[in-house]
Design a protein around this motif. Structure first.
Motif, short mmCIF file in Angstrom:
data_model
loop_
_atom_site.label_atom_id
_atom_site.label_comp_id
_atom_site.label_asym_id
_atom_site.label_seq_id
_atom_site.Cartn_x
_atom_site.Cartn_y
_atom_site.Cartn_z
N TYR A 147 61.93 135.17 -38.24
CA TYR A 147 61.19 135.96 -37.26
C TYR A 147 61.52 137.45 -37.33
CZ TYR A 147 59.15 131.84 -35.18
OH TYR A 147 58.43 130.70 -34.98
N LYS A 148 62.57 137.81 -38.04
CA LYS A 148 62.90 139.23 -38.23
C LYS A 148 62.47 139.72 -39.62
CE LYS A 148 66.66 139.19 -34.96
NZ LYS A 148 68.04 139.51 -34.69
N SER A 149 61.91 138.86 -40.43
CA SER A 149 61.55 139.22 -41.81
C SER A 149 60.30 140.09 -41.85
CB SER A 149 61.33 137.96 -42.65
OG SER A 149 60.11 137.33 -42.27
N PRO A 150 60.20 140.96 -42.87
CA PRO A 150 59.00 141.79 -43.01
C PRO A 150 57.74 140.95 -43.23
CG PRO A 150 60.74 142.51 -44.53
CD PRO A 150 61.22 141.28 -43.86
N GLN A 151 57.88 139.80 -43.88
CA GLN A 151 56.71 138.94 -44.11
C GLN A 151 56.13 138.46 -42.78
OE1 GLN A 151 59.72 138.34 -45.53
NE2 GLN A 151 59.37 138.81 -47.68
N TRP A 152 57.01 138.02 -41.86
CA TRP A 152 56.53 137.55 -40.57
C TRP A 152 55.95 138.70 -39.76
CZ3 TRP A 152 54.39 134.16 -37.79
CH2 TRP A 152 54.34 134.29 -36.40
N ILE A 153 56.61 139.83 -39.75
CA ILE A 153 56.14 140.97 -38.96
C ILE A 153 54.74 141.39 -39.44
CG2 ILE A 153 56.58 143.40 -38.43
CD1 ILE A 153 59.63 142.63 -38.54
N GLU A 183 51.13 140.91 -37.27
CA GLU A 183 50.20 142.02 -37.02
C GLU A 183 48.79 141.69 -37.54
OE1 GLU A 183 50.63 144.73 -35.10
OE2 GLU A 183 52.54 143.77 -34.63
N ALA A 184 48.73 141.02 -38.69
CA ALA A 184 47.42 140.63 -39.25
C ALA A 184 46.71 139.64 -38.33
CB ALA A 184 47.60 140.03 -40.64
N VAL A 185 47.43 138.67 -37.80
CA VAL A 185 46.83 137.68 -36.90
C VAL A 185 46.42 138.34 -35.58
CG1 VAL A 185 47.32 135.58 -35.57
CG2 VAL A 185 48.02 135.74 -37.96
N LYS A 186 47.25 139.24 -35.11
CA LYS A 186 46.92 139.97 -33.88
C LYS A 186 45.61 140.74 -34.06
CE LYS A 186 49.03 143.36 -30.77
NZ LYS A 186 50.22 144.18 -30.54
N ASP A 237 50.16 137.76 -26.05
CA ASP A 237 51.56 138.15 -25.97
C ASP A 237 52.35 137.61 -27.16
OD1 ASP A 237 51.51 139.42 -23.36
OD2 ASP A 237 51.20 137.42 -22.54
N VAL A 238 51.89 136.49 -27.73
CA VAL A 238 52.66 135.77 -28.73
C VAL A 238 51.75 135.34 -29.87
CG1 VAL A 238 54.05 133.68 -29.10
CG2 VAL A 238 54.16 134.84 -26.91
N VAL A 239 52.24 135.43 -31.10
CA VAL A 239 51.56 134.78 -32.22
C VAL A 239 52.28 133.45 -32.41
CG1 VAL A 239 51.04 134.86 -34.67
CG2 VAL A 239 50.79 136.92 -33.29
N ASN A 298 47.37 128.56 -39.67
CA ASN A 298 48.29 127.86 -38.78
C ASN A 298 48.80 128.78 -37.66
OD1 ASN A 298 49.87 125.56 -38.00
ND2 ASN A 298 51.66 126.62 -38.79
N LEU A 299 48.22 129.96 -37.55
CA LEU A 299 48.68 130.93 -36.56
C LEU A 299 47.57 131.26 -35.59
CD1 LEU A 299 50.61 133.28 -38.98
CD2 LEU A 299 51.60 131.61 -37.42
N GLN A 300 47.95 131.48 -34.32
CA GLN A 300 46.99 131.85 -33.29
C GLN A 300 47.66 132.78 -32.29
OE1 GLN A 300 45.80 128.34 -31.13
NE2 GLN A 300 47.90 127.66 -30.82
N SER A 301 46.88 133.64 -31.69
CA SER A 301 47.36 134.54 -30.65
C SER A 301 47.22 133.85 -29.30
CB SER A 301 46.56 135.83 -30.66
OG SER A 301 46.68 136.49 -31.89
N LEU A 302 48.29 133.89 -28.51
CA LEU A 302 48.27 133.26 -27.19
C LEU A 302 48.90 134.18 -26.16
CD1 LEU A 302 49.51 129.63 -28.01
CD2 LEU A 302 47.15 130.38 -27.65
N CYS A 303 48.47 134.02 -24.91
CA CYS A 303 49.15 134.69 -23.79
C CYS A 303 50.36 133.81 -23.42
CB CYS A 303 48.20 134.85 -22.61
SG CYS A 303 47.59 133.31 -21.90
#
Length: 133
Positions: free
Chosen positions: A58-64, A68-71, A91-93, A111-116
């Motif tokens: 969760y601190k990796s540049p790949q995740w960050i 941002e792309a999913v957001k 608020d959360v990916v 497999n990623l989604q933006s959620l409150c």
């Protein structure tokens, strides 16, 4: 409602009476207790050996970058609320299939989604309940 009864200050050796945990002289210990509680939580729950790879991820540049792309893809809105015609900021990916269940899907945008926070909490509670069965 009646006031709380007096009791001894929790500081060892202090005999002053107070309605709170500590007397006025030892109020500063409240913050220390909170810090100690979180330090203990970190040692036993958050950063144990099983979770180290998750926290590093969760601190990796790949995740960050992926977050941002999913957001951007979801326009900064909660997809669950949007499906109910409500525009709520995200608020959360979230990983649809949790990374604890399938590590290989951790950076898959499908497999990623933006959620409150409320939607994320509901989803996480359901997953945890299903996991216990």
């Amino acid at each position: 409602m009646p006031p709380k009864p007096f009791r001894n200050c929790k500081c060892p050796g202090c005999g002053k009476l107070t309605r709170d945990r500590y007397c006025e002289d030892h109020e500063h210990l409240i913050e220390k207790d909170k810090r100690d509680k979180w330090i203990q939580y970190d040692k036993t729950k958050r950063y144990n050996e099983d979770n180290k790879s998750y926290h590093a991820f969760y601190k990796s540049p790949q995740w960050i970058g992926m977050r941002e792309a999913v957001k951007s893809r979801d326009l900064g809105l909660c997809v669950k609320c949007k499906s109910q015609n409500r525009l709520v900021p995200m608020d959360v990916v979230d990983h649809i299939i949790p990374i604890k269940d399938d590590w290989a899907l951790r950076l898959n945008p499908e497999n990623l989604q933006s959620l409150c926070h409320p939607c994320h909490n509901i989803k996480t509670a359901r997953e945890n309940a299903n996991r216990k069965r």
